[in-house]
Scaffold this active site. Sequence first.
Site, PDB file in Angstrom:
ATOM      1  N   TYR A 207      -9.260  23.945  11.298  1.00 45.65           N
ATOM      2  CA  TYR A 207      -9.223  23.091  12.171  1.00 45.65           C
ATOM      3  C   TYR A 207      -9.738  21.702  11.442  1.00 45.65           C
ATOM      4  CZ  TYR A 207     -14.385  23.341  12.842  1.00 45.65           C
ATOM      5  OH  TYR A 207     -15.554  23.141  12.430  1.00 45.65           O
ATOM      6  N   CYS A 208      -9.196  20.410  12.084  1.00 49.97           N
ATOM      7  CA  CYS A 208      -9.333  19.195  11.786  1.00 49.97           C
ATOM      8  C   CYS A 208      -9.335  18.172  12.939  1.00 49.97           C
ATOM      9  CB  CYS A 208      -8.994  18.660  10.365  1.00 49.97           C
ATOM     10  SG  CYS A 208      -7.048  18.682  10.604  1.00 49.97           S
ATOM     11  N   THR A 209      -9.375  16.882  12.715  1.00 46.43           N
ATOM     12  CA  THR A 209      -9.487  16.108  13.864  1.00 46.43           C
ATOM     13  C   THR A 209      -8.268  16.168  14.649  1.00 46.43           C
ATOM     14  OG1 THR A 209     -10.745  14.686  12.670  1.00 46.43           O
ATOM     15  CG2 THR A 209     -10.079  13.728  14.474  1.00 46.43           C
ATOM     16  N   ILE A 236      -8.553  19.368  16.701  1.00 50.52           N
ATOM     17  CA  ILE A 236      -9.756  19.337  17.954  1.00 50.52           C
ATOM     18  C   ILE A 236      -9.500  18.491  19.052  1.00 50.52           C
ATOM     19  CG2 ILE A 236     -12.261  18.529  18.046  1.00 50.52           C
ATOM     20  CD1 ILE A 236     -12.462  18.876  14.836  1.00 50.52           C
TER      21      ILE A 236
END
Length: 327
Positions: A207-209, A236
């Site tokens: 996961y990342c922004t 996210i």
Amino acid sequence: MWGVVIHQARLPVVGHCVLGLISVAISKILLYYKFTPIADPTAVMLWQRALCESLGLTGRILISKHGINGTVGGDIAACKRYARVTKEYPGFKGMEFKWSEGGADDFPRLSVKVRDEIVAFGAADELEVDAHGVVGGGVHLKPEEVNKLVEERGDDVVFFDGRNAMEAEIGRFRGAIVPDVTTTHDFIQEIESGKYDDLKDKPVITYCTGGIRCEILSALMKNRGFNEIYQIDGGIVRYGEKYGNKGLWEGSLYVFDRRMHMEFGTDAKELGHCIHCGTPSNKFEHCGNEDCRELRLMCPDCYDNPETRYCGDPECLNIIHANLHAE
Ligand SMILES: [Zn+2]
Ligand SMILES: [Zn+2]
């Protein structure tokens, strides 16, 4: 939230009448990316630059042979027109634009560039992109599918943070593994280090922004023998919009603008702590040593005090002390 800029001009007194003229312009920021093969990145760059200039947009756009990654701000009507015209390029058809508060003032200027990569992993030659996007990436999960996978597979599921370690200090998925990376460039060395080899046959959710970094990270991990890789669609941001602080996400989200962090509701946990006094804090501040400027978590009290406005490095403390006493 709408960013509102009010331009007010008062016309001179004419006879006994005072004429007032008020116009309200609403500004916005657009965030977007798309992985798609671009045969002539320079032509796309020149077209995008001319388009932004004609609409008065500022911001930063990167174009590579693998796609586009941009953040632009300006008048809302100009942003809408920009999105509409950009999607007319066949490869950018269906591109999603995220709308955010802010405007042209959030960017000092317009920068439209051709680069080897739209996200700097140092994997330009390894990454493969076709009309459907990144080839060989992880399985995309919607926020509710993330929760379902964790319900079904329990503690076997591992969250793997696809951001810089600093970002995870103030927020991360529950129990997430946070790789030791300062910049995205460090990921390849990290996943080849052997540290994570026990994850190779486990379900791993990257996961990342906003999802862009994991598009690439997932493919790099799969290429290195991680067999069951997932990635969160929309990152996210989309997960937080769906579940707030009631799901598997905890804390604040680091963001790359003046706000520095954002929360999904007022009931967010504070995971970070001031490096000086340990008080909970989710605000990164720059070291007071102008030659350092490293970002560290500081509480408002410690940041406001010139004696503690530094990154924790004794060298920087010496320098700020010397400067204070020189004044
Ligand atoms: Zn403090
Ligand atoms: Zn420092």
